[in-house]
Enzyme design. Structure first.
Site, short mmCIF file in Angstrom:
data_model
loop_
_atom_site.label_atom_id
_atom_site.label_comp_id
_atom_site.label_asym_id
_atom_site.label_seq_id
_atom_site.Cartn_x
_atom_site.Cartn_y
_atom_site.Cartn_z
N ASN A 15 0.89 -1.16 0.00
CA ASN A 15 0.00 0.00 0.00
C ASN A 15 0.93 1.22 0.00
O ASN A 15 1.53 1.54 1.02
CB ASN A 15 -0.87 -0.05 1.26
N ARG A 100 -2.61 -2.29 -3.35
CA ARG A 100 -3.85 -1.55 -3.13
C ARG A 100 -3.78 -0.34 -4.05
O ARG A 100 -2.88 0.49 -3.93
CB ARG A 100 -3.95 -1.13 -1.66
N HIS A 188 -12.93 2.26 -0.05
CA HIS A 188 -12.83 1.26 1.03
C HIS A 188 -13.41 -0.09 0.58
O HIS A 188 -13.83 -0.90 1.42
CB HIS A 188 -13.55 1.71 2.32
N ARG A 248 -10.82 15.26 6.98
CA ARG A 248 -11.70 15.59 5.84
C ARG A 248 -13.11 15.89 6.38
O ARG A 248 -13.54 15.28 7.35
CB ARG A 248 -11.76 14.40 4.88
N GLU A 385 -7.85 -5.63 4.90
CA GLU A 385 -7.75 -5.35 3.47
C GLU A 385 -6.56 -6.09 2.85
O GLU A 385 -6.60 -6.50 1.70
CB GLU A 385 -7.61 -3.84 3.25
#
Ligand code: ADP
Length: 399
Positions: A15, A100, A188, A248, A385
């Site tokens: 990642n 990813r 996601h 965010r 993940e």
């Protein structure tokens, strides 16, 4: 990069960001993947540091990598690969890498082996995710340059949401923009896919029903699943839409952006900084982007940040219940979802009218099932993940 018919070896899951790389190594044996060790390179460009731990928690490395730091991820990756290979058991050669990748555009609805024109296609999605896609593409390219024979697989955050109906993907804007790709994609996806698989194995009846999954980490989103597929999700065109996050804002009135451009003279870069790095829990609290610093802080700004987060998460759960026609179960996952009893309680208390009720003792203990008897089943399921990427990589390498 070619396919290889292999059933034993090691897989690298990567990642890659702009100044950090997270990696996990899995062992493939007889079709199943098991984690071996994992770590991260952080501070690339300032003061690179490698940290790694075995699956059992034993420290494998905590060392400065300043000597290899040429200021970017691609130049340090070959050294990481060497370090990984040195630490692999002799009978487990590296047989593939899974990445990813944030965006698969409109085209990719599942992971893909990186061959032919795939890398160029992935690069063409950079305008859709300018902060992450170029880094993901650069890492694949760097691995391909240093190990041309190593098969690589791209796994997308968006792909799982390709099942969403048009009513979930469409913004009420002129069709010419929609046709040019300005639509809701969702993110996601690897986390939601993992949870959907986990539910189908552990709770097959519920998995066939209407389930809302709340992935509440530093980045946060929620998804409504029906029979294990994504019907609607809170993030949209970018990872800014939906609930407030660490830095965010989640959904805000787009009129604010026009106002800031006109009245504060802000341009796209200024807005990007505010929206990705200065808003959310950090912006409202003025204290921290980390829920652990805020959840029992009595400073009124911290209380407001936490309450705002919980209120928006609760509203999002109710909203997704509309999209999937009711709700049979709720799942909390990711950092806050898995470890934040105070947050989970505040959210569920706001949803008592829907039939939710929390079992305080189980919630405080971060138990698997935290709902009170007779209420809508609510679970904590730790997401993974990386294992999802490893599984996809094996499938594509051995197909
Ligand atoms: P990322 O989105 O970076 O993968 P994670 O899923 O690891 O993030 O979640 C990180 C966030 O989880 C932290 O910023 C923190 O707010 C939250 N978190 C972690 N542990 C706890 C805890 N014990 N209580 C509340 N929040 C927590």
């Amino acid at each position: 990069m070619t396919k290889s018919a292999v059933n034993k070896g090691a897989l690298l899951v990567l990642n890659s960001g702009s100044s950090s790389v997270k990696f996990s190594i899995f062992q493939l044996e007889g079709g199943a993947v098991e984690p071996l060790f994992a770590g991260q390179l952080t501070g690339i460009g300032t003061d690179a540091v490698l940290k790694a731990k075995s699956e059992a928690g034993e420290l494998l490395a905590k060392e400065s990598w300043a000597e290899y730091d040429k200021g970017n991820v691609p130049s340090i990756l070959p050294h990481l690969l060497e370090w990984i290979e040195k630490n692999l058991p002799a009978d487990l050669p590296l047989i593939g890498a899974g990445h990813r990748v944030v965006h698969g555009g409109e085209k990719f609805d599942k992971p893909v082996l990186v061959e032919g024109s795939v890398l160029e296609e992935l690069a063409s999605f950079s305008p859709l995710a300018p902060l992450h896609q170029p880094q993901n593409v650069a890492a694949i390219k760097a691995l391909a340059d240093s190990r041309p024979e190593l098969p690589q697989v791209a796994c997308f955050d968006t792909a799982f949401h390709q099942t969403m109906p048009e009513i979930s993907t469409t913004y009420a804007i002129p069709k010419r923009f929609t046709e040019a790709g300005v639509r809701r994609y969702g993110f996601h996806g690897l986390s939601y896919e993992y949870i959907a698989h986990n539910l189908s194995e552990t709770k097959p009846d519920l998995a066939k029903g209407r389930v809302v999954v709340a992935h509440l980490g530093n980045g946060a989103s929620l998804t409504g699943l029906k029979n294990g597929v994504s019907i609607d999700t809170s993030m949209g065109f970018s990872a800014l839409e939906g609930v407030p996050m660490g830095t965010r804002p989640g959904s805000i009135d787009p009129g604010i952006l026009i106002y800031l451009m006109r009245e504060n003279g802000m341009d796209a870069d200024d807005l990007e900084k505010v929206l990705y790095h200065e808003s959310g829990l950090l912006g409202v609290s003025g204290i921290s982007n980390d829920m652990r610093d805020l959840e029992d802080n009595t400073d009124p700004a911290a209380v407001l940040a936490v309450d705002l987060f919980c209120s928006r998460v609760a509203k999002q759960i109710a909203s997704l219940a509309v999209s999937i026609g009711g709700i049979d179960a709720l799942v909390f996952t990711a950092g806050i979802g898995e470890h934040g009893p105070i947050l989970r309680k505040k959210v569920l208390d706001m949803l008592g009218w829907m039939g939710f009720a929390i079992d305080d003792a189980k919630n405080d203990a971060n138990a698997h099932e935290i709902s009170a008897e007779g209420s809508i089943p609510t679970f904590i399921i730790p997401t993974d993940e990386e294992v999802m990427i490893a599984r996809h990589t094996v499938r594509l390498l051995t197909a």
